[in-house]
Scaffold this motif. Structure first.
Motif, PDB file in Angstrom:
ATOM      1  N   PRO A  95       0.818  -1.221   0.000  1.00  0.00           N
ATOM      2  CA  PRO A  95       0.000   0.000   0.000  1.00  0.00           C
ATOM      3  C   PRO A  95       0.854   1.274   0.000  1.00  0.00           C
ATOM      4  N   TRP A  96       1.567   1.511  -1.103  1.00  0.00           N
ATOM      5  CA  TRP A  96       2.398   2.709  -1.203  1.00  0.00           C
ATOM      6  C   TRP A  96       1.526   3.951  -1.094  1.00  0.00           C
ATOM      7  N   ASN A  97       2.055   4.952  -0.408  1.00  0.00           N
ATOM      8  CA  ASN A  97       1.405   6.257  -0.368  1.00  0.00           C
ATOM      9  C   ASN A  97       2.044   7.078  -1.489  1.00  0.00           C
ATOM     10  N   VAL A  98       2.618   8.238  -1.182  1.00  0.00           N
ATOM     11  CA  VAL A  98       3.216   9.084  -2.222  1.00  0.00           C
ATOM     12  C   VAL A  98       4.733   8.971  -2.285  1.00  0.00           C
ATOM     13  N   GLY A  99       5.341   8.156  -1.411  1.00  0.00           N
ATOM     14  CA  GLY A  99       6.794   8.177  -1.265  1.00  0.00           C
ATOM     15  C   GLY A  99       7.587   7.160  -2.046  1.00  0.00           C
ATOM     16  N   ALA A 100       6.985   6.444  -3.007  1.00  0.00           N
ATOM     17  CA  ALA A 100       7.741   5.501  -3.830  1.00  0.00           C
ATOM     18  C   ALA A 100       8.245   6.224  -5.069  1.00  0.00           C
ATOM     19  N   ILE A 101       8.939   7.334  -4.816  1.00  0.00           N
ATOM     20  CA  ILE A 101       9.470   8.186  -5.883  1.00  0.00           C
ATOM     21  C   ILE A 101      10.703   8.898  -5.340  1.00  0.00           C
ATOM     22  N   GLY A 102      11.640   9.166  -6.201  1.00  0.00           N
ATOM     23  CA  GLY A 102      12.830   9.898  -5.790  1.00  0.00           C
ATOM     24  C   GLY A 102      13.546  10.475  -6.998  1.00  0.00           C
ATOM     25  N   ASN A 103      14.314  11.501  -6.774  1.00  0.00           N
ATOM     26  CA  ASN A 103      15.081  12.156  -7.826  1.00  0.00           C
ATOM     27  C   ASN A 103      16.547  12.077  -7.440  1.00  0.00           C
ATOM     28  N   ALA A 104      17.379  11.540  -8.340  1.00  0.00           N
ATOM     29  CA  ALA A 104      18.784  11.348  -7.995  1.00  0.00           C
ATOM     30  C   ALA A 104      19.675  11.549  -9.210  1.00  0.00           C
ATOM     31  N   ALA A 105      20.953  11.747  -8.947  1.00  0.00           N
ATOM     32  CA  ALA A 105      21.973  11.770  -9.986  1.00  0.00           C
ATOM     33  C   ALA A 105      22.544  10.355 -10.051  1.00  0.00           C
ATOM     34  N   TRP A 106      22.276   9.655 -11.158  1.00  0.00           N
ATOM     35  CA  TRP A 106      22.675   8.261 -11.347  1.00  0.00           C
ATOM     36  C   TRP A 106      23.953   8.241 -12.178  1.00  0.00           C
ATOM     37  N   THR A 107      24.966   7.510 -11.723  1.00  0.00           N
ATOM     38  CA  THR A 107      26.233   7.433 -12.432  1.00  0.00           C
ATOM     39  C   THR A 107      26.564   5.986 -12.766  1.00  0.00           C
ATOM     40  N   GLY A 108      26.983   5.766 -13.998  1.00  0.00           N
ATOM     41  CA  GLY A 108      27.380   4.430 -14.442  1.00  0.00           C
ATOM     42  C   GLY A 108      27.714   4.459 -15.914  1.00  0.00           C
ATOM     43  N   VAL A 109      27.933   3.288 -16.475  1.00  0.00           N
ATOM     44  CA  VAL A 109      28.198   3.213 -17.910  1.00  0.00           C
ATOM     45  C   VAL A 109      26.872   3.188 -18.644  1.00  0.00           C
ATOM     46  N   ALA A 110      26.870   3.686 -19.856  1.00  0.00           N
ATOM     47  CA  ALA A 110      25.646   3.753 -20.650  1.00  0.00           C
ATOM     48  C   ALA A 110      25.406   2.427 -21.361  1.00  0.00           C
ATOM     49  N   LEU A 111      24.189   1.927 -21.267  1.00  0.00           N
ATOM     50  CA  LEU A 111      23.826   0.688 -21.936  1.00  0.00           C
ATOM     51  C   LEU A 111      24.098   0.786 -23.431  1.00  0.00           C
ATOM     52  N   CYS A 112      23.842   1.943 -24.036  1.00  0.00           N
ATOM     53  CA  CYS A 112      24.065   2.083 -25.480  1.00  0.00           C
ATOM     54  C   CYS A 112      25.527   1.868 -25.842  1.00  0.00           C
ATOM     55  N   ASP A 113      26.461   2.281 -24.981  1.00  0.00           N
ATOM     56  CA  ASP A 113      27.883   2.067 -25.246  1.00  0.00           C
ATOM     57  C   ASP A 113      28.238   0.581 -25.179  1.00  0.00           C
ATOM     58  N   VAL A 114      27.702  -0.122 -24.198  1.00  0.00           N
ATOM     59  CA  VAL A 114      27.972  -1.555 -24.046  1.00  0.00           C
ATOM     60  C   VAL A 114      27.379  -2.320 -25.232  1.00  0.00           C
ATOM     61  N   LEU A 115      26.170  -1.961 -25.634  1.00  0.00           N
ATOM     62  CA  LEU A 115      25.540  -2.628 -26.770  1.00  0.00           C
ATOM     63  C   LEU A 115      26.283  -2.340 -28.072  1.00  0.00           C
TER      64      LEU A 115
END
Length: 174
Positions: free
Chosen positions: A106-126
């Motif tokens: 029973p999620w209320n409004v808090g199953a959300i977040g804004n973040a800076a995600w860092t990693g390798v790009a899937l398009c580069d690996v593909l």
């Protein structure tokens, strides 16, 4: 600090196993980026304990199948940082219960977040793997097992090859 400890200290616990916890509403509006300590946790099954040398396989309709450890991915490809919002599809499910009972936490409004995600790009690996003609989706299979209608199966998801290669902009889906 374990994820369970973080959930108990900073979040609203929705389910202890698999661990699901949401950000309290007052912590969502505290800043533009959601601090990691306050970021919601959504698990479909127990979190697997992976060794540092765990390998991620890439195969299927590619010219050069191979596998990588996280360290190898970080060495072989440039990292990128993208600021993005992530939201569980069940966010605000608790409000649906006012109309009719639904399945899931029973999620209320808090199953959300804004973040800076860092990693390798899937398009580069593909691109390095050489995508073959006829490939239309990228399917992923996780190391975590989940319950699917009473059976245990690996968690998985897929996205279109166009989206994985970055050829779809947000405006195309509106």
């Amino acid at each position: 600090m374990t994820a369970s400890d973080r959930a108990e200290q900073n979040l609203i616990l929705r389910c202890p196993e698999p661990l699901n916890a949401e950000t309290p509403p007052d912590k969502l509006i505290a800043s533009f980026l959601t601090p990691q300590a306050n970021f919601y946790i959504r698990s479909h099954g127990p979190t697997p304990a992976l060794a540092d040398d765990h390998r991620i396989a890439l195969d299927g309709l590619v010219d050069r199948p191979r596998s990588y450890t996280v360290a190898e991915l970080q060495t072989a490809f440039a990292t990128r940082t993208v600021t993005a919002t992530m939201q569980c599809a069940g966010n605000r499910r608790a409000h649906l219960h006012d109309v009719e009972k639904t399945s899931g936490d029973p999620w209320n409004v808090g199953a959300i977040g804004n973040a800076a995600w860092t990693g390798v790009a899937l398009c580069d690996v593909l691109a390095a793997a050489g995508i073959q003609d006829g490939a239309s989706f990228v399917g992923t299979t996780g190391a975590d097992d989940v319950d699917v209608d009473g059976e245990t199966a690996p968690f998985g998801a897929s996205i279109s090859i166009a989206k994985a290669l970055g050829r779809v902009c947000i405006w195309d889906s509106i």
